[in-house]
Structures are given as C-alpha cells and as structure tokens.
Design a protein around this motif. Structure first.
Motif, mmCIF file in Angstrom:
data_model
loop_
_atom_site.group_PDB
_atom_site.id
_atom_site.type_symbol
_atom_site.label_atom_id
_atom_site.label_comp_id
_atom_site.label_asym_id
_atom_site.label_seq_id
_atom_site.Cartn_x
_atom_site.Cartn_y
_atom_site.Cartn_z
ATOM 1 N N GLU A 162 -6.128 0.215 1.034
ATOM 2 C CA GLU A 162 -5.731 0.071 2.443
ATOM 3 C C GLU A 162 -6.704 -0.844 3.183
ATOM 4 O OE1 GLU A 162 -3.553 3.678 4.435
ATOM 5 O OE2 GLU A 162 -5.347 4.381 3.376
ATOM 6 N N LYS A 163 -7.981 -0.651 2.931
ATOM 7 C CA LYS A 163 -9.010 -1.451 3.603
ATOM 8 C C LYS A 163 -8.890 -2.929 3.251
ATOM 9 C CE LYS A 163 -14.009 -1.879 3.913
ATOM 10 N NZ LYS A 163 -15.290 -1.404 3.381
ATOM 11 N N LEU A 164 -8.607 -3.229 1.986
ATOM 12 C CA LEU A 164 -8.560 -4.617 1.522
ATOM 13 C C LEU A 164 -7.191 -5.275 1.670
ATOM 14 C CD1 LEU A 164 -10.731 -4.300 -1.698
ATOM 15 C CD2 LEU A 164 -11.387 -5.302 0.497
ATOM 16 N N SER A 165 -6.171 -4.501 2.010
ATOM 17 C CA SER A 165 -4.815 -5.051 2.020
ATOM 18 C C SER A 165 -4.598 -6.128 3.074
ATOM 19 C CB SER A 165 -3.792 -3.931 2.215
ATOM 20 O OG SER A 165 -3.913 -3.365 3.499
ATOM 21 N N ASN A 166 -5.394 -6.144 4.105
ATOM 22 C CA ASN A 166 -5.227 -7.151 5.158
ATOM 23 C C ASN A 166 -6.386 -8.128 5.249
ATOM 24 O OD1 ASN A 166 -2.686 -6.260 6.121
ATOM 25 N ND2 ASN A 166 -3.710 -4.537 7.088
ATOM 26 N N VAL A 167 -7.152 -8.226 4.173
ATOM 27 C CA VAL A 167 -8.307 -9.128 4.186
ATOM 28 C C VAL A 167 -7.863 -10.583 4.292
ATOM 29 C CG1 VAL A 167 -10.209 -10.016 2.788
ATOM 30 C CG2 VAL A 167 -9.861 -7.568 3.008
ATOM 31 N N TRP A 168 -6.820 -10.943 3.570
ATOM 32 C CA TRP A 168 -6.368 -12.337 3.554
ATOM 33 C C TRP A 168 -4.903 -12.402 3.960
ATOM 34 C CZ3 TRP A 168 -8.840 -16.779 3.455
ATOM 35 C CH2 TRP A 168 -8.112 -17.934 3.255
ATOM 36 N N ASN A 169 -4.647 -12.970 5.122
ATOM 37 C CA ASN A 169 -3.280 -13.105 5.617
ATOM 38 C C ASN A 169 -2.946 -14.559 5.940
ATOM 39 O OD1 ASN A 169 -2.543 -10.384 5.524
ATOM 40 N ND2 ASN A 169 -3.635 -9.973 7.416
ATOM 41 N N HIS A 170 -3.529 -15.474 5.206
ATOM 42 C CA HIS A 170 -3.362 -16.893 5.518
ATOM 43 C C HIS A 170 -2.732 -17.647 4.347
ATOM 44 C CE1 HIS A 170 -5.841 -15.978 8.952
ATOM 45 N NE2 HIS A 170 -6.786 -15.538 8.154
ATOM 46 N N VAL A 191 0.822 -1.209 0.000
ATOM 47 C CA VAL A 191 0.000 0.000 0.000
ATOM 48 C C VAL A 191 0.860 1.264 0.000
ATOM 49 C CG1 VAL A 191 -1.746 1.291 1.290
ATOM 50 C CG2 VAL A 191 -1.908 -1.192 1.134
ATOM 51 N N SER A 192 1.914 1.293 0.807
ATOM 52 C CA SER A 192 2.742 2.505 0.887
ATOM 53 C C SER A 192 3.493 2.763 -0.421
ATOM 54 C CB SER A 192 3.715 2.424 2.062
ATOM 55 O OG SER A 192 4.596 1.340 1.904
ATOM 56 N N THR A 193 3.918 1.719 -1.110
ATOM 57 C CA THR A 193 4.603 1.896 -2.393
ATOM 58 C C THR A 193 3.639 2.455 -3.434
ATOM 59 O OG1 THR A 193 6.063 0.043 -1.881
ATOM 60 C CG2 THR A 193 5.951 0.722 -4.185
ATOM 61 N N ILE A 194 2.428 1.928 -3.478
ATOM 62 C CA ILE A 194 1.412 2.433 -4.407
ATOM 63 C C ILE A 194 1.106 3.891 -4.085
ATOM 64 C CG2 ILE A 194 -1.013 2.254 -5.097
ATOM 65 C CD1 ILE A 194 0.570 0.091 -6.363
ATOM 66 N N GLU A 195 0.979 4.210 -2.796
ATOM 67 C CA GLU A 195 0.709 5.592 -2.379
ATOM 68 C C GLU A 195 1.808 6.526 -2.893
ATOM 69 O OE1 GLU A 195 0.603 8.150 1.746
ATOM 70 O OE2 GLU A 195 -0.002 6.045 1.814
ATOM 71 N N HIS A 196 3.045 6.098 -2.764
ATOM 72 C CA HIS A 196 4.172 6.896 -3.246
ATOM 73 C C HIS A 196 4.135 7.037 -4.774
ATOM 74 C CE1 HIS A 196 8.187 8.579 -3.396
ATOM 75 N NE2 HIS A 196 8.517 7.666 -4.306
#
Length: 110
Positions: free
Chosen positions: A53-61, A38-43
């Motif tokens: 940002e909202k969807l970036s942590n939806v799947w961490n498995h 997310v931070s790289t895309i923001e930059h």
C-alpha cells in the motif's frame, strides 16, 4: 549490420508485435497475471499488505499509463496502444543504454 544484431532486432520486433496478446487473452476475464492492484492482492491473500500500500503510489508518471493511450478502450485500439507502449519502452531502454555508454566511454569493442 552483423547477423547477431539482425537476429536480436528481429526478436525484439516480434515481441513488440506480439505484446498485445497478454491483454487480448484476458480481455473479458479481469487483469492480466501479475497486474493486480492493492485491493485485488488483499482479496487474494486475505490480508492488507502495508508495504505494498505504501509503495503503490510512489511512481505515477508513466509515459503511457496502463500500456495504452487514454481513450483507446476497444480491442483494436488497445492492441495498438500496447504496440506503441512497447516501441516507447524499447526506445527508452536503448536511449538509456546509449547515454550510459557515452558517459562511461564503454561499448562493445570489436
């Protein structure tokens, strides 16, 4: 095994073996194309993307996070991790296909 099946399996095997090229080509130059956080895309775009940002942590498995085995950081082990990840991915897709075919009673009739 028919000729088409052999050709498809050969193509998949070649892609599995070549899968580490994506990481090896950019090893010292940052992330592979499209594997940005997310931070790289923001930059890159100059603004926050709330949906991302909202969807970036939806799947961490992930079975193998970052296509690798934790602790395999050098190029040789990372390449082996990519190949292992590709094999696991192919096996999961084939397994999913098999389950769907069995549940639906479908399949290729010849």
């Amino acid at each position: 095994m028919d000729r088409l099946t052999k050709a498809l399996l050969t193509a998949v095997a070649v892609m599995v073996v070549l899968s580490p090229l994506g990481i090896l080509l950019v090893w010292n130059y940052g992330d592979a194309w499209g594997e940005w956080d997310v931070s790289t895309i923001e930059h890159m775009v100059g603004q926050k993307l709330p949906g991302m940002e909202k969807l970036s942590n939806v799947w961490n498995h992930a079975v193998l996070p970052d296509y690798n085995v934790p602790g395999w950081e050098d190029k040789l082990h990372a390449s082996a991790g990519y190949i292992l990840s590709a094999i696991v991915g192919v096996a999961l897709v084939i397994g999913f296909y098999y389950v769907v075919v069995k549940l639906t009673g479908g399949g290729v009739k010849g």
